[in-house]
Design a protein around this motif. Structure first.
Motif, PDB file in Angstrom:
ATOM      1  N   VAL A  66      39.386 -35.832 -19.487  1.00 26.72           N
ATOM      2  CA  VAL A  66      39.200 -36.417 -17.806  1.00 26.72           C
ATOM      3  C   VAL A  66      39.582 -35.384 -16.894  1.00 26.72           C
ATOM      4  CG1 VAL A  66      40.142 -38.082 -16.305  1.00 26.72           C
ATOM      5  CG2 VAL A  66      39.886 -38.729 -18.596  1.00 26.72           C
ATOM      6  N   LEU A  67      40.467 -34.660 -17.100  1.00 26.55           N
ATOM      7  CA  LEU A  67      40.610 -33.413 -16.105  1.00 26.55           C
ATOM      8  C   LEU A  67      39.580 -32.449 -16.031  1.00 26.55           C
ATOM      9  CD1 LEU A  67      44.706 -32.947 -16.585  1.00 26.55           C
ATOM     10  CD2 LEU A  67      43.499 -34.089 -14.487  1.00 26.55           C
ATOM     11  N   THR A  68      39.292 -31.874 -17.242  1.00 26.93           N
ATOM     12  CA  THR A  68      38.516 -30.842 -17.318  1.00 26.93           C
ATOM     13  C   THR A  68      37.127 -31.263 -16.538  1.00 26.93           C
ATOM     14  OG1 THR A  68      39.295 -30.032 -19.189  1.00 26.93           O
ATOM     15  CG2 THR A  68      36.976 -29.332 -18.711  1.00 26.93           C
ATOM     16  N   LEU A  69      36.592 -32.621 -16.907  1.00 25.36           N
ATOM     17  CA  LEU A  69      35.318 -33.022 -16.474  1.00 25.36           C
ATOM     18  C   LEU A  69      35.310 -33.057 -14.727  1.00 25.36           C
ATOM     19  CD1 LEU A  69      34.323 -35.838 -18.803  1.00 25.36           C
ATOM     20  CD2 LEU A  69      33.060 -33.584 -18.547  1.00 25.36           C
ATOM     21  N   SER A  70      36.491 -33.595 -14.432  1.00 28.43           N
ATOM     22  CA  SER A  70      36.676 -33.809 -12.988  1.00 28.43           C
ATOM     23  C   SER A  70      36.622 -32.472 -12.238  1.00 28.43           C
ATOM     24  CB  SER A  70      37.931 -34.407 -12.662  1.00 28.43           C
ATOM     25  OG  SER A  70      38.133 -35.880 -13.409  1.00 28.43           O
ATOM     26  N   PHE A  71      37.426 -31.255 -12.828  1.00 23.57           N
ATOM     27  CA  PHE A  71      37.488 -30.182 -12.017  1.00 23.57           C
ATOM     28  C   PHE A  71      36.002 -29.457 -12.118  1.00 23.57           C
ATOM     29  CE2 PHE A  71      42.160 -30.614 -12.811  1.00 23.57           C
ATOM     30  CZ  PHE A  71      42.449 -30.345 -11.304  1.00 23.57           C
ATOM     31  N   ASN A  72      35.467 -29.793 -13.294  1.00 22.43           N
ATOM     32  CA  ASN A  72      34.164 -29.123 -13.399  1.00 22.43           C
ATOM     33  C   ASN A  72      33.079 -29.688 -12.330  1.00 22.43           C
ATOM     34  OD1 ASN A  72      34.961 -27.446 -15.635  1.00 22.43           O
ATOM     35  ND2 ASN A  72      34.064 -28.758 -17.211  1.00 22.43           N
ATOM     36  N   GLU A  73      33.027 -30.880 -11.922  1.00 25.08           N
ATOM     37  CA  GLU A  73      32.151 -31.365 -11.009  1.00 25.08           C
ATOM     38  C   GLU A  73      32.325 -30.945  -9.573  1.00 25.08           C
ATOM     39  OE1 GLU A  73      31.522 -35.551 -10.774  1.00 25.08           O
ATOM     40  OE2 GLU A  73      32.158 -36.211 -12.829  1.00 25.08           O
TER      41      GLU A  73
ATOM     42  N   GLY B   2      45.377 -38.143 -25.637  1.00 20.72           N
ATOM     43  CA  GLY B   2      44.299 -37.507 -26.265  1.00 20.72           C
ATOM     44  C   GLY B   2      43.212 -37.397 -25.198  1.00 20.72           C
ATOM     45  N   MET B   3      43.015 -38.343 -24.215  1.00 20.47           N
ATOM     46  CA  MET B   3      41.868 -38.211 -23.322  1.00 20.47           C
ATOM     47  C   MET B   3      42.165 -37.227 -22.002  1.00 20.47           C
ATOM     48  SD  MET B   3      39.314 -39.595 -24.349  1.00 20.47           S
ATOM     49  CE  MET B   3      38.550 -39.934 -22.709  1.00 20.47           C
ATOM     50  N   VAL B   4      43.505 -37.019 -21.603  1.00 21.79           N
ATOM     51  CA  VAL B   4      44.042 -36.372 -20.454  1.00 21.79           C
ATOM     52  C   VAL B   4      43.198 -35.146 -20.007  1.00 21.79           C
ATOM     53  CG1 VAL B   4      45.901 -35.546 -19.139  1.00 21.79           C
ATOM     54  CG2 VAL B   4      46.161 -37.485 -20.543  1.00 21.79           C
TER      55      VAL B   4
ATOM     56  N   TYR C 212      51.706 -34.011 -12.364  1.00 24.43           N
ATOM     57  CA  TYR C 212      52.038 -35.289 -11.864  1.00 24.43           C
ATOM     58  C   TYR C 212      50.684 -36.146 -12.657  1.00 24.43           C
ATOM     59  CZ  TYR C 212      51.164 -39.390  -9.067  1.00 24.43           C
ATOM     60  OH  TYR C 212      50.938 -40.506  -8.498  1.00 24.43           O
ATOM     61  N   LEU C 213      49.552 -35.569 -12.198  1.00 22.55           N
ATOM     62  CA  LEU C 213      48.417 -36.215 -12.621  1.00 22.55           C
ATOM     63  C   LEU C 213      47.933 -36.333 -13.980  1.00 22.55           C
ATOM     64  CD1 LEU C 213      45.843 -34.771 -10.179  1.00 22.55           C
ATOM     65  CD2 LEU C 213      46.778 -37.141 -10.232  1.00 22.55           C
TER      66      LEU C 213
END
Length: 261
Positions: A202-209, A197-199, A185-186
């Protein structure tokens, strides 16, 4: 972070997982002993689990049929004479019987020629894995006080098996399917805002945080991830758009979570 650690191992809390865990243990014995055939059998003759090649060569066929022909005798010995380990050597290979608790045993068949040292290693592996299978068969926990009395090598196997059970079974659990639905969904929502191309960035950086990965998410972590994603959108597309989607995503993610209750 504690929740993440707990999610990475799995106990056999139902029949399906118990059978899967026993099969992993039988495979562990097969691999360690370099056996051709391994069976986990009840003293009543019922086969609980087995690893048998799809196509048997002549030696494997002979050993398996010899075992079947003597199954009644083996069960009787285990039931009445307290047999622990039995080794029979034939021209085609070796058959080893190792008792598992009071109600079952492991049958290990090896077709390669074994020297005295090989036999000692085989017996050692059989005794080790009989202990492990017996523990699992009694539905005892694989960690904590339940395994404190075991040698270190057995403790390591319990941890490895629980981890392996998690890896092989988690994809079929409700939590995994829930996490995957939220993630899909996200991804779809982000694609329309930041571009395909940015999806993933954005997801990887958010989960890594927050120090985890999508498959290990718990329900209480998803609002935190949504907030992190919203912060990325704010940087890329502005505060107004980020705030609008943040509220929408929280509502939709909560709805998806509730749909799995």
């Amino acid at each position: 972070m504690q929740g993440k650690t707990l999610e990475k191992t799995l106990e056999a809390k139902d029949v399906t997982l118990l059978r899967a865990l026993i099969h992993l243990a039988v495979k562990g014995l097969r691999d360690e002993a370099k056996a051709d055939i391994v069976l986990f059998v009840g003293v009543n003759g019922r086969i609980f689990d087995s690893i048998i090649p799809e196509i048997l060569n002549a030696e494997e066929y002979y050993l398996l049929n010899t075992f079947k022909a003597n199954l009644h005798k083996i069960c009787a010995q285990l039931g009445s004479k307290n047999l622990k380990v039995s080794i029979e050597t034939y021209s085609t290979g070796t058959l080893l019987i190792s008792k598992v608790g009071d109600a079952a045993f492991l049958a290990i068949m090896v077709t390669r020629e074994l020297q005295h040292e090989d036999l000692r290693d085989l017996i050692r592996s059989a005794e080790k894995w009989s202990t492990i299978v017996n523990h699992i068969f009694q539905l005892k926990p694989l960690s904590g006080e339940a395994i404190e009395g075991y040698p270190e090598d057995i403790k390591k196997e319990f941890h490895r098996l629980s981890r392996q059970l998690f890896v092989e079974s988690f994809a079929y659990t409700k939590q995994y399917r829930k996490n995957q639905k939220i993630l899909d969904y996200l991804r779809k929502e982000l694609a329309g805002i930041v571009g395909v191309g940015m999806v993933e960035e954005v997801l990887t950086l958010s989960f890594n945080e927050i120090g985890t990965a999508p498959q290990y998410m718990t329900d209480d972590l998803w609002p935190i991830v949504v907030e992190k994603i919203s912060s990325r959108v704010k940087e890329l597309r502005g505060e107004m758009l980020a705030e609008e989607y943040y509220k929408k995503w929280l509502r939709d993610v909560e709805r998806i979570i509730k749909s799995f209750v």
